[in-house]
Design a protein around this motif. Structure first.
Motif, PDB file in Angstrom:
ATOM      1  N   UNK A   1       7.854  -9.266  -3.105  1.00 11.64           N
ATOM      2  CA  UNK A   1       6.402  -9.215  -3.087  1.00 11.64           C
ATOM      3  C   UNK A   1       5.821  -8.052  -2.305  1.00 11.64           C
ATOM      4  N   UNK A   2       6.658  -7.126  -1.798  1.00 12.37           N
ATOM      5  CA  UNK A   2       6.118  -5.907  -1.195  1.00 12.37           C
ATOM      6  C   UNK A   2       5.376  -5.147  -2.289  1.00 12.37           C
ATOM      7  N   UNK A   3       4.115  -4.801  -1.998  1.00 12.40           N
ATOM      8  CA  UNK A   3       3.252  -4.241  -3.042  1.00 12.40           C
ATOM      9  C   UNK A   3       3.143  -2.726  -2.918  1.00 12.40           C
ATOM     10  N   UNK A   4       3.332  -2.075  -4.038  1.00  9.54           N
ATOM     11  CA  UNK A   4       3.334  -0.621  -4.140  1.00  9.54           C
ATOM     12  C   UNK A   4       2.210  -0.150  -5.063  1.00  9.54           C
ATOM     13  N   UNK A   5       1.832   1.108  -4.896  1.00  9.30           N
ATOM     14  CA  UNK A   5       0.817   1.749  -5.723  1.00  9.30           C
ATOM     15  C   UNK A   5       1.431   3.001  -6.338  1.00  9.30           C
ATOM     16  N   UNK A   6       1.188   3.206  -7.607  1.00  9.97           N
ATOM     17  CA  UNK A   6       1.527   4.474  -8.253  1.00  9.97           C
ATOM     18  C   UNK A   6       0.212   5.202  -8.472  1.00  9.97           C
ATOM     19  N   UNK A   7       0.129   6.412  -7.997  1.00 11.15           N
ATOM     20  CA  UNK A   7      -1.096   7.207  -8.128  1.00 11.15           C
ATOM     21  C   UNK A   7      -0.793   8.454  -8.941  1.00 11.15           C
ATOM     22  N   UNK A   8      -1.634   8.700  -9.937  1.00  8.36           N
ATOM     23  CA  UNK A   8      -1.526   9.949 -10.667  1.00  8.36           C
ATOM     24  C   UNK A   8      -1.972  11.084  -9.758  1.00  8.36           C
TER      25      UNK A   8
ATOM     26  N   UNK B   1       0.765  -1.242   0.000  1.00  2.00           N
ATOM     27  CA  UNK B   1       0.000   0.000   0.000  1.00  2.00           C
ATOM     28  C   UNK B   1       0.791   1.285   0.000  1.00  2.00           C
ATOM     29  N   UNK B   2       2.127   1.238   0.012  1.00  2.64           N
ATOM     30  CA  UNK B   2       2.864   2.488  -0.096  1.00  2.64           C
ATOM     31  C   UNK B   2       2.568   3.098  -1.460  1.00  2.64           C
ATOM     32  N   UNK B   3       2.351   4.410  -1.474  1.00  2.00           N
ATOM     33  CA  UNK B   3       1.971   5.060  -2.724  1.00  2.00           C
ATOM     34  C   UNK B   3       3.027   6.052  -3.177  1.00  2.00           C
ATOM     35  N   UNK B   4       3.368   5.954  -4.433  1.00  2.00           N
ATOM     36  CA  UNK B   4       4.215   6.920  -5.100  1.00  2.00           C
ATOM     37  C   UNK B   4       3.296   7.771  -5.964  1.00  2.00           C
ATOM     38  N   UNK B   5       3.266   9.069  -5.736  1.00  2.48           N
ATOM     39  CA  UNK B   5       2.390   9.965  -6.488  1.00  2.48           C
ATOM     40  C   UNK B   5       3.208  10.608  -7.598  1.00  2.48           C
ATOM     41  N   UNK B   6       2.680  10.535  -8.815  1.00  2.00           N
ATOM     42  CA  UNK B   6       3.381  11.068  -9.991  1.00  2.00           C
ATOM     43  C   UNK B   6       2.514  12.119 -10.681  1.00  2.00           C
ATOM     44  N   UNK B   7       3.142  13.134 -11.274  1.00  2.00           N
ATOM     45  CA  UNK B   7       2.359  14.176 -11.932  1.00  2.00           C
ATOM     46  C   UNK B   7       1.715  13.722 -13.249  1.00  2.00           C
ATOM     47  N   UNK B   8       2.315  12.747 -13.918  1.00  2.88           N
ATOM     48  CA  UNK B   8       1.814  12.273 -15.207  1.00  2.88           C
ATOM     49  C   UNK B   8       1.941  10.756 -15.239  1.00  2.88           C
ATOM     50  N   UNK B   9       0.823  10.070 -15.067  1.00  3.26           N
ATOM     51  CA  UNK B   9       0.835   8.611 -14.975  1.00  3.26           C
ATOM     52  C   UNK B   9       1.403   7.959 -16.231  1.00  3.26           C
ATOM     53  N   UNK B  10       0.990   8.417 -17.398  1.00  2.73           N
ATOM     54  CA  UNK B  10       1.450   7.782 -18.635  1.00  2.73           C
ATOM     55  C   UNK B  10       2.968   7.888 -18.794  1.00  2.73           C
TER      56      UNK B  10
END
Length: 144
Positions: A121-128, A80-89
């Protein structure tokens, strides 16, 4: 003004480092640097059996720490750790180009998400990142 129960007052707290449990430090260090572009802050053994490797995602004020002798969490148990990015694509294409295995993008009500896991297997999320209009309906002072 007296501090009520549960208030913090003017104290400042910043989340700056999160431990990520891994089984093979060198393999994980390579993954985070080579596949994700994290920057190596340090790799030290403070005492025998305690190796600390701190890595920072590009543009982030927070870092992760992997190593030995630091945590009782099982390798691969973090999620569930989230990396927030300005442009997902752009971010997803860049990570795929580095060889990272990133999921397809999901649009969950106007917010874009993609997912990946490290070698343990640590699971991450990338969020726009959410535009300024996404704060409607939130309590005053709470931003996206």
């Amino acid at each position: 003004m007296p501090q009520g129960r549960g208030t913090v007052g003017r104290m400042e707290m910043r989340l700056e480092v999160v431990q990520v449990p891994v089984s093979d430090v060198d393999r994980s260090k390579s993954f985070y640097m080579d596949k994700l572009g994290f920057v190596l802050d340090h790799d030290v053994e403070y005492i025998p059996g305690m190796r600390v490797v701190q890595l920072t995602p590009p543009g982030s004020a927070a870092s992760i720490v992997i190593g030995t002798g630091m945590t009782s969490m099982a390798p691969g148990s973090l999620e569930g750790l989230q990396l927030v990015v300005p442009d997902m694509d752009t971010a997803r294409a860049g990570l795929l180009g580095r060889g990272a295995d990133i999921s397809e993008v999901q649009d969950l009500g106007g917010v874009l998400f993609a997912y990946f896991a490290d070698p343990d297997g640590n699971r991450w999320v990338i969020q726009g990142s959410i535009g300024s209009g996404a704060t409607e309906g939130r309590p005053e002072g709470i931003k996206a």
